[in-house]
Design a protein around this motif. Structure first.
Motif, PDB file in Angstrom:
ATOM      1  N   ASP A  78     -19.112  19.007  -7.963  1.00 54.46           N
ATOM      2  CA  ASP A  78     -17.787  19.224  -8.564  1.00 54.46           C
ATOM      3  C   ASP A  78     -17.581  20.711  -8.823  1.00 54.46           C
ATOM      4  N   LEU A  79     -18.607  21.328  -9.393  1.00 51.23           N
ATOM      5  CA  LEU A  79     -18.500  22.761  -9.713  1.00 51.23           C
ATOM      6  C   LEU A  79     -18.363  23.585  -8.428  1.00 51.23           C
ATOM      7  N   ASP A  80     -19.138  23.204  -7.408  1.00 51.61           N
ATOM      8  CA  ASP A  80     -19.079  23.968  -6.154  1.00 51.61           C
ATOM      9  C   ASP A  80     -17.712  23.847  -5.489  1.00 51.61           C
ATOM     10  N   TRP A  81     -17.068  22.695  -5.691  1.00 49.52           N
ATOM     11  CA  TRP A  81     -15.738  22.465  -5.090  1.00 49.52           C
ATOM     12  C   TRP A  81     -14.680  23.406  -5.706  1.00 49.52           C
ATOM     13  N   ALA A  82     -14.883  23.727  -7.009  1.00 46.84           N
ATOM     14  CA  ALA A  82     -13.802  24.392  -7.753  1.00 46.84           C
ATOM     15  C   ALA A  82     -13.761  25.905  -7.575  1.00 46.84           C
ATOM     16  N   ASP A  83     -12.541  26.446  -7.689  1.00 44.82           N
ATOM     17  CA  ASP A  83     -12.390  27.899  -7.801  1.00 44.82           C
ATOM     18  C   ASP A  83     -12.444  28.301  -9.267  1.00 44.82           C
ATOM     19  N   MET A  84     -11.838  27.460 -10.115  1.00 48.70           N
ATOM     20  CA  MET A  84     -11.838  27.754 -11.559  1.00 48.70           C
ATOM     21  C   MET A  84     -12.162  26.484 -12.322  1.00 48.70           C
ATOM     22  N   VAL A  85     -12.817  26.653 -13.492  1.00 45.97           N
ATOM     23  CA  VAL A  85     -13.113  25.510 -14.357  1.00 45.97           C
ATOM     24  C   VAL A  85     -12.304  25.666 -15.642  1.00 45.97           C
ATOM     25  N   PHE A  86     -11.478  24.666 -15.931  1.00 44.52           N
ATOM     26  CA  PHE A  86     -10.669  24.653 -17.153  1.00 44.52           C
ATOM     27  C   PHE A  86     -11.294  23.629 -18.108  1.00 44.52           C
ATOM     28  N   ALA A  87     -11.611  24.066 -19.328  1.00 47.42           N
ATOM     29  CA  ALA A  87     -12.176  23.097 -20.275  1.00 47.42           C
ATOM     30  C   ALA A  87     -11.422  23.132 -21.588  1.00 47.42           C
ATOM     31  N   THR A  88     -11.355  21.969 -22.236  1.00 43.02           N
ATOM     32  CA  THR A  88     -10.707  21.853 -23.545  1.00 43.02           C
ATOM     33  C   THR A  88     -11.790  21.493 -24.554  1.00 43.02           C
ATOM     34  N   ALA A  89     -11.470  21.523 -25.853  1.00 42.34           N
ATOM     35  CA  ALA A  89     -12.418  20.988 -26.843  1.00 42.34           C
ATOM     36  C   ALA A  89     -11.794  20.890 -28.221  1.00 42.34           C
ATOM     37  N   MET A  90     -12.214  19.828 -28.942  1.00 41.20           N
ATOM     38  CA  MET A  90     -12.064  19.771 -30.388  1.00 41.20           C
ATOM     39  C   MET A  90     -13.381  20.314 -30.940  1.00 41.20           C
ATOM     40  N   LEU A  91     -13.343  20.625 -32.226  1.00 39.36           N
ATOM     41  CA  LEU A  91     -14.540  21.120 -32.884  1.00 39.36           C
ATOM     42  C   LEU A  91     -15.784  20.268 -32.592  1.00 39.36           C
ATOM     43  N   VAL A  92     -15.633  18.950 -32.638  1.00 36.74           N
ATOM     44  CA  VAL A  92     -16.807  18.077 -32.450  1.00 36.74           C
ATOM     45  C   VAL A  92     -17.390  18.154 -31.048  1.00 36.74           C
ATOM     46  N   GLN A  93     -16.653  18.734 -30.129  1.00 37.11           N
ATOM     47  CA  GLN A  93     -17.151  18.808 -28.741  1.00 37.11           C
ATOM     48  C   GLN A  93     -17.788  20.163 -28.434  1.00 37.11           C
ATOM     49  N   LYS A  94     -17.969  21.004 -29.465  1.00 37.22           N
ATOM     50  CA  LYS A  94     -18.322  22.383 -29.162  1.00 37.22           C
ATOM     51  C   LYS A  94     -19.680  22.550 -28.477  1.00 37.22           C
ATOM     52  N   GLU A  95     -20.676  21.704 -28.833  1.00 41.02           N
ATOM     53  CA  GLU A  95     -21.997  21.855 -28.194  1.00 41.02           C
ATOM     54  C   GLU A  95     -21.885  21.550 -26.708  1.00 41.02           C
ATOM     55  N   SER A  96     -21.186  20.463 -26.412  1.00 41.53           N
ATOM     56  CA  SER A  96     -21.031  20.074 -25.012  1.00 41.53           C
ATOM     57  C   SER A  96     -20.213  21.133 -24.255  1.00 41.53           C
ATOM     58  N   LEU A  97     -19.219  21.721 -24.943  1.00 41.32           N
ATOM     59  CA  LEU A  97     -18.408  22.769 -24.311  1.00 41.32           C
ATOM     60  C   LEU A  97     -19.296  23.948 -23.892  1.00 41.32           C
ATOM     61  N   VAL A 121     -12.359  19.940 -17.212  1.00 38.56           N
ATOM     62  CA  VAL A 121     -13.524  19.263 -17.806  1.00 38.56           C
ATOM     63  C   VAL A 121     -13.294  18.960 -19.282  1.00 38.56           C
ATOM     64  N   ASN A 122     -13.481  17.688 -19.637  1.00 36.14           N
ATOM     65  CA  ASN A 122     -13.425  17.278 -21.041  1.00 36.14           C
ATOM     66  C   ASN A 122     -14.855  17.098 -21.527  1.00 36.14           C
ATOM     67  N   PRO A 123     -15.326  17.950 -22.470  1.00 37.14           N
ATOM     68  CA  PRO A 123     -16.713  17.835 -22.939  1.00 37.14           C
ATOM     69  C   PRO A 123     -16.975  16.515 -23.658  1.00 37.14           C
ATOM     70  N   GLU A 124     -18.265  16.258 -23.867  1.00 33.08           N
ATOM     71  CA  GLU A 124     -18.663  14.970 -24.441  1.00 33.08           C
ATOM     72  C   GLU A 124     -18.458  14.943 -25.959  1.00 33.08           C
ATOM     73  N   PHE A 125     -18.038  13.783 -26.471  1.00 29.75           N
ATOM     74  CA  PHE A 125     -17.957  13.576 -27.924  1.00 29.75           C
ATOM     75  C   PHE A 125     -19.312  13.079 -28.399  1.00 29.75           C
ATOM     76  N   PRO A 126     -19.755  13.539 -29.581  1.00 33.93           N
ATOM     77  CA  PRO A 126     -20.979  12.932 -30.110  1.00 33.93           C
ATOM     78  C   PRO A 126     -20.686  11.502 -30.543  1.00 33.93           C
ATOM     79  N   GLU A 127     -21.750  10.772 -30.907  1.00 36.67           N
ATOM     80  CA  GLU A 127     -21.516   9.393 -31.337  1.00 36.67           C
ATOM     81  C   GLU A 127     -20.997   9.409 -32.779  1.00 36.67           C
ATOM     82  N   THR A 128     -19.729   9.092 -32.951  1.00 35.96           N
ATOM     83  CA  THR A 128     -19.151   9.061 -34.296  1.00 35.96           C
ATOM     84  C   THR A 128     -18.367   7.761 -34.434  1.00 35.96           C
ATOM     85  N   TYR A 129     -17.821   7.555 -35.639  1.00 39.32           N
ATOM     86  CA  TYR A 129     -16.992   6.366 -35.834  1.00 39.32           C
ATOM     87  C   TYR A 129     -15.847   6.347 -34.829  1.00 39.32           C
TER      88      TYR A 129
END
Ligand code: B12
Ligand code: SF4
Length: 495
Positions: free
Chosen positions: A62-81, A6-14
Motif C-alpha cells: 500500500d505504501l509503495d503504491w502511494a505518492d503521498m500518505v494522508f493520516a488523521t487522528a484523535m488523541l487516543v490514536q496518537k501512538e498508532s499515528l 490512513v486511519n490509525p488504530e484505536f486502543p481497546e476502550t469502551y
C-alpha cells in the motif's frame, strides 16, 4: 497522484465496542468520516485508497503504491499515528497529517511534511494549488471555520462498508454551549454551522446507492445546536425515509435540553431516530455549575424519561473527578444511571484536554501535571491534581463500572429502557434475515452457553421475548454491547 488515506488504530476502550462487534460479524463501529471527506476535497482525478487500521493491516505494498500518505487522528490514536508516520517515512513518502489531535495537541508532532490544523475545506484546495506551483508549506492553518456548504459528499465508496457496524454523516459542526472541559467548542466553535437539507439528502442518497442499510450516526457535536435549522431539516429527512422505505435507523448526539422540545422529539422519531447520546455528566448540581453546564438544569431523570417516551433510547456520558464532587459521588452516579434506565452509560474520569477552559483554569491554579491527556478518559489516569484523593477516585470509578455493568444490574436497566421506549412510531426493518439469524446464533452461543453469566442472560432473554418482542433486535444489540462493557470493566479492575 496516488493518495493513501490512513486511519490509525484505536486502543481497546469502551468506545471501541471490540467485544461486541464480532457478534454481528463487523470489525469496526464507524468509518473515518474525516478522511472520507478529505478524499472528496482532493481533485477527482487523483487516485485514492483507504486503509483503516481498525479493520486491516498497513501493507508495504500500500505504501509503495502511494505518492503521498494522508493520516488523521484523535488523541487516543496518537501512538498508532506515530507508527504510521514512521513506516511511511521509512519508505520515503510525503506525509500529510490533519484531524483533531494535530489541531489541538501541545505535544511534539510526528515528523510529517505537512500538518493541517483545523477544518480542511479551504486549506486543502490551497495545498493542491501550492503543490502544482511547487510552493507547499509545512503548516496549513485554517484561517476561519468554513461554511459547511463547502463540504462535499464524503467518498463513502472508498470504505469497505461491510466491515462497519454503522455509517457516519455530519449535519453540523460546533455547539452553542460553553462546558468548561469541552474541546469541541475550541476546535469547531460556538456558532453551529449546518449543511443544507439538499446536502443531507444527497448524502443519504449516496449511502443508499452504495447499498447501505441500517444504522447511520449523525456525528454532530450537538445535533440541536442550531434548532432553527434542525426543525426545517427533520420533515425532509422523514419524507426521504418514508419514500425510501426507512432504510436507515438514525442515531446522534445532543445536549439534554432536547427534552424541553417535545415537538422536535416527535419529529426526530418520525425521521427514524431511535437513539441519542446525551452529555449528562453528573447529577451533582455544584459540579454541573463548576463545569458551566447550565443547560443541564431541572430534573434530569425526568428529561431522560421524556426522550425515552418518544421511543428514543438514551445513551449518555458521565464524569467523575470534578472539584465539587462529594464523597458519595459514586453512589449518586450509580443511582442516577439506575433510575434513568440508561443502558449504555459512558462513565469517565475528568481529564483536561489542551486549550480548553478547564486546562487554562488548572494552569492558572498550578494544578496541571505537565502532560497532554491520553484522550481515553476511561483509563485510570489524571493529568491534573484532583481535589479528591486520586486513589479514592479510581477505586470509586471502578466500583461504578463494576456495578452498572454487572449482568443483573445491566439487564434490568435494558428491560427498563425497553419498557420506556416501547412507544415506537416507526418500525425498524430487518435488512438481512441471514445476518440477523447469524448474530442471534452467535449471541446465544457466547452469552447463553459459554459465558459464566449465562443464567442472567437467559433470565433477560425470556423477559425480552415475552414482553418486548417488537424490540427483539434492540434487546440483542444491547446484550452484545453489555458484554463488551462488562469485559472491559473486568479488565480495567484487574489492572
Ligand atoms: C464520531 C465521533 C466518534 C466516533 C468514532 C468515529 C470514527 N471512527 O472516526 C466514536 C463514537 C467511536 C468516538 C469515540 C471517541 N471519541 Co470521538 N468524536 C466523533 C465526532 C463527534 C465526529 C467525528 C467525525 O466524523 N467528524 C466529521 C469530520 C468531517 O470532521 P473531522 O474529523 O474533524 O475532519 C475534518 C478536519 O479535522 C480535517 N481532517 C481530518 N483528518 C484529516 C487528515 C488530513 C490528512 C487532513 C489534511 C485533514 C484532516 O478535514 C476534515 C474536513 O474539514 C468528533 C467531533 C467532531 N466534530 O469531529 C468527536 C471527537 C473526534 N472524539 C473525541 C474523543 C475524545 C473521543 C473518545 C476518546 C471519547 C472518550 N472520551 O472516550 C472516543 C475514542 C475512540 C476510541 N475507540 O477509543 C474528540 C477528540 C479530541 C482530540 N483532541 O483528539 C472529538 C473532537 C470530540 C470531543 N471533544 O469529544 N468518536
Ligand atoms: S454541550 Fe457538549 S458539545 Fe456542547 S459545549 Fe457542552 S460538552 Fe461541548
Amino acid at each position: 497522484m496516488k493518495i493513501l488515506l490512513v486511519n490509525p488504530e484505536f486502543p481497546e476502550t469502551y468506545w471501541s465496542f471490540r467485544h461486541a462487534l464480532p457478534f454481528e460479524g463487523k470489525r469496526c463501529a464507524f468509518p473515518p468520516l474525516g478522511l472520507l471527506t478529505v478524499s472528496a476535497l482532493l481533485p477527482p482525478t487523483w487516485e485514492k485508497r483507504l486503509v483503516d487500521l481498525n479493520i486491516q493491516k498497513l501493507k508495504d505494498s500500500d505504501l509503495d503504491w502511494a505518492d503521498m500518505v494522508f493520516a488523521t487522528a484523535m488523541l487516543v490514536q496518537k501512538e498508532s499515528l506515530r507508527e504510521v508516520v514512521k513506516l511511511a517515512k521509512a519508505r520515503g513518502k510525503r506525509v500529510v497529517l490533519g484531524g483533531p489531535y494535530v489541531t489541538s495537541t501541545i505535544e511534539e508532532l510526528p515528523d510529517a511534511d505537512h500538518v493541517f490544523r483545523g477544518e480542511a475545506e479551504e486549506t486543502l484546495p490551497q495545498f493542491v494549488e501550492d503543490l502544482a506551483r511547487g510552493e507547499t508549506k509545512p503548516v496549513y492553518q485554517a484561517a476561519e471555520r468554513p461554511a459547511l456548504a463547502m463540504t462535499p459528499i464524503a467518498d463513502f465508496g472508498l470504505a469497505n462498508l461491510k466491515r462497519y457496524s454503522a455509517m457516519s454523516v455530519q449535519y453540523s459542526r460546533g455547539c452553542p454551549f460553553s462546558c468548561e472541559f469541552c474541546d469541541i467548542i475550541e476546535i469547531y466553535g460556538r456558532v453551529p454551522r449546518t449543511k443544507s437539507n439538499q446536502q443531507m439528502l444527497a448524502e443519504f442518497d449516496a449511502l443508499k446507492a452504495l447499498g447501505w442499510r441500517g444504522t447511520v450516526f449523525i456525528v454532530d457535536d450537538n445535533f440541536i445546536g442550531n434548532k432553527k435549522n434542525v426543525r426545517l431539516l427533520l420533515p425532509d429527512l422523514a419524507r426521504w425515509q418514508k419514500e425510501n422505505g426507512y432504510p436507515f435507523e438514525l442515531l446522534t448526539e445532543s445536549s439534554v435540553n432536547l427534552a424541553d422540545d417535545e415537538a422536535l422529539l416527535a419529529n426526530m422519531r418520525e425521521a427514524g431516530f431511535n437513539r441519542v447520546f446525551l452529555g449528562i455528566e453528573t447529577p451533582v448540581e455544584e459540579s454541573l455549575h463548576e463545569a458551566q453546564k447550565s443547560q443541564n438544569r431541572g430534573n434530569l431523570v425526568e428529561s431522560v424519561r421524556t426522550i425515552q417516551r418518544h421511543g428514543i433510547e438514551v445513551m449518555a456520558g458521565f464524569i467523575v473527578g470534578f472539584d465539587n464532587d462529594p464523597e458519595d459521588i459514586f453512589e449518586r452516579q450509580i443511582d442516577f444511571i439506575r433510575r434513568s434506565a440508561i443502558p449504555l452509560a459512558m462513565v469517565g474520569l475528568l481529564n483536561a484536554l489542551p486549550d480548553t477552559q478547564l486546562w487554562k483554569r488548572l494552569e492558572r491554579e498550578g494544578r496541571l501535571l505537565g502532560e497532554d491527556a491520553t484522550g481515553n478518559n476511561t483509563v485510570c489516569t489524571f493529568n491534573f491534581k484532583t481535589r479528591m484523593d486520586p486513589a479514592l477516585l479510581v477505586r470509586g470509578y471502578q466500583r461504578i463500572m463494576q456495578t452498572i455493568y454487572g449482568p443483573r444490574e445491566y439487564y434490568e436497566r435494558v428491560l427498563d429502557s425497553l419498557r420506556r421506549t416501547r412507544n415506537h412510531s416507526v418500525e425498524p426493518r430487518v435488512y438481512s434475515p441471514i445476518a440477523g439469524l447469524t448474530a442471534l446464533a452467535r449471541i446465544l452461543l457466547k452469552l447463553g452457553i459459554i459465558d459464566h453469566e449465562r443464567k442472567e442472560f437467559w433470565r433477560f432473554f425470556v423477559q425480552a421475548v415475552i414482553k418486548h418482542r417488537k424490540q427483539f433486535a434492540d434487546s440483542l444489540r444491547l446484550a452484545a454491547v453489555g458484554y463488551h462493557f462488562r469485559k472491559l470493566s473486568d479488565a480495567y479492575s484487574e489492572n
